[in-house]
Design a protein around this motif. Sequence first.
Motif, PDB file in Angstrom:
ATOM      1  N   VAL A   5       0.819  -1.219   0.000  1.00 39.83           N
ATOM      2  CA  VAL A   5       0.000   0.000   0.000  1.00 39.83           C
ATOM      3  C   VAL A   5       0.850   1.265   0.000  1.00 39.83           C
ATOM      4  O   VAL A   5       0.326   2.361  -0.246  1.00 39.83           O
ATOM      5  N   ASP A  74     -10.580  -0.717   2.672  1.00 39.91           N
ATOM      6  CA  ASP A  74     -10.144   0.671   2.798  1.00 39.91           C
ATOM      7  C   ASP A  74      -8.628   0.710   2.660  1.00 39.91           C
ATOM      8  O   ASP A  74      -7.888   0.634   3.647  1.00 39.91           O
ATOM      9  N   ALA A  75      -8.167   0.832   1.419  1.00 39.36           N
ATOM     10  CA  ALA A  75      -6.729   0.800   1.157  1.00 39.36           C
ATOM     11  C   ALA A  75      -6.013   2.001   1.755  1.00 39.36           C
ATOM     12  O   ALA A  75      -4.852   1.892   2.186  1.00 39.36           O
ATOM     13  N   GLU A  76      -6.676   3.139   1.822  1.00 41.58           N
ATOM     14  CA  GLU A  76      -6.034   4.324   2.383  1.00 41.58           C
ATOM     15  C   GLU A  76      -5.850   4.179   3.895  1.00 41.58           C
ATOM     16  O   GLU A  76      -4.839   4.640   4.446  1.00 41.58           O
ATOM     17  N   ALA A  79      -2.855   2.097   4.324  1.00 40.30           N
ATOM     18  CA  ALA A  79      -1.641   2.870   4.084  1.00 40.30           C
ATOM     19  C   ALA A  79      -1.268   3.708   5.308  1.00 40.30           C
ATOM     20  O   ALA A  79      -0.077   3.865   5.627  1.00 40.30           O
ATOM     21  N   GLU A  80      -2.265   4.238   5.999  1.00 41.43           N
ATOM     22  CA  GLU A  80      -1.989   5.003   7.221  1.00 41.43           C
ATOM     23  C   GLU A  80      -1.343   4.122   8.287  1.00 41.43           C
ATOM     24  O   GLU A  80      -0.410   4.543   8.982  1.00 41.43           O
ATOM     25  N   GLN A  83       2.232   3.346   7.176  1.00 45.80           N
ATOM     26  CA  GLN A  83       3.098   4.522   7.333  1.00 45.80           C
ATOM     27  C   GLN A  83       3.479   4.722   8.794  1.00 45.80           C
ATOM     28  O   GLN A  83       4.624   5.078   9.111  1.00 45.80           O
ATOM     29  N   CYS A  91      -2.574  -5.148   0.027  1.00 47.82           N
ATOM     30  CA  CYS A  91      -4.030  -5.207  -0.061  1.00 47.82           C
ATOM     31  C   CYS A  91      -4.447  -5.938  -1.332  1.00 47.82           C
ATOM     32  O   CYS A  91      -3.622  -6.214  -2.204  1.00 47.82           O
ATOM     33  N   SER A 133      -9.028   6.860  -6.744  1.00 47.95           N
ATOM     34  CA  SER A 133      -8.090   7.956  -6.982  1.00 47.95           C
ATOM     35  C   SER A 133      -6.924   7.926  -6.002  1.00 47.95           C
ATOM     36  O   SER A 133      -6.127   8.863  -5.942  1.00 47.95           O
ATOM     37  N   SER A 134      -6.796   6.840  -5.226  1.00 45.64           N
ATOM     38  CA  SER A 134      -5.781   6.774  -4.168  1.00 45.64           C
ATOM     39  C   SER A 134      -4.370   6.592  -4.710  1.00 45.64           C
ATOM     40  O   SER A 134      -3.396   6.937  -4.033  1.00 45.64           O
ATOM     41  N   ILE A 136      -3.076   3.784  -4.840  1.00 45.55           N
ATOM     42  CA  ILE A 136      -2.606   2.555  -4.187  1.00 45.55           C
ATOM     43  C   ILE A 136      -2.982   1.367  -5.049  1.00 45.55           C
ATOM     44  O   ILE A 136      -4.147   1.179  -5.397  1.00 45.55           O
TER      45      ILE A 136
END
Length: 317
Positions: A5, A74-76, A79-80, A83, A91, A133-134, A136
């Motif tokens: 991700v 929820d790929a974002e 990513a959080e 990180q 994912c 639009s991520s 990822i």
Amino acid sequence: MIQTVLGPCKPEDLGVTLMHEHLLIGWPGWDTDAAAPPFQRREVLKMCVDRMHELKDLGLRTFLDPCPIDLARDAEFMAEVAQATGVHIICATGLYKEDQGAAPYFKFRGQFTDAVSEMAETFSKELTEGIGSSGIKAGILKVATQAHRISPYEESVLRAAARAAKATGTRITTHTDEGTMGREQLDIFASEGVDLKRVIVGHSCGSADLRYHVDMLDRGCLLGFDRFGLDILQPDRLRKAALIGLLGIGFEKQIVLSHDSVWCWRGRPLPIPTSTVPNWNPTHVFKNIVPALREAGVPQAKIDAMLIDNPRRFFST
């Protein structure tokens, strides 16, 4: 290179890997429950980060979250967590089984169009261009079948995943129920020309039938012994017995370990008391299963194969 991700990484950088866990799950319809408590993203993120740090202290370096598109992936959010912790998170793209996934859309379209091609196009786009639009990119395909049968819709999803896998060079991991239909999944993938060494038949530990396991292993795939701690579905005692048996006859290069744990539910929390599944948490393999395997005489090299070598080999073969 393997897509995480946070971007690509090398197979040799994966390290100790849990191959089937979930940060978040939302059953289709969760967003219709107006009486459910609001999703506290900040609090949930902190809980996931804290738990991931606990796993990292136990040696974890990579975490595969094979949540399909239709279970509130929820790929974002992933990513959080990646990180904040430095753990590689991979994912998935794909769709869940008919009875618990969001089947109506493509079932309806299938009356008028080639839904298999449309699903394959969707999967390929998320693998090569990114999720929404991520930016990822998904790093694996995830598909699922129900117990004791594969519905026409589920077969369509498996065929779509097979075609996307061939088009993009991506691996496939699956969900099975009650230790059934793994052989039939492989039949479908093979008929589409998929290299079965690039397939993990998930939740194979739902069966203690060694004939079932060996039939699949002999075809070159990997098996997920990836529901440790879910004793309400299959006792760990039987999972361990089957696993030790398979390791004893030389299949350590084709098995991966995990729990299928779910860290947070969208909508209302699942009302399962911790006392019902006391070991269903992502530290169980490290704290309890690995020591039990050592006590049973399993060499450390075979344990390392399942947690380190096989994930690396799976993504690089």
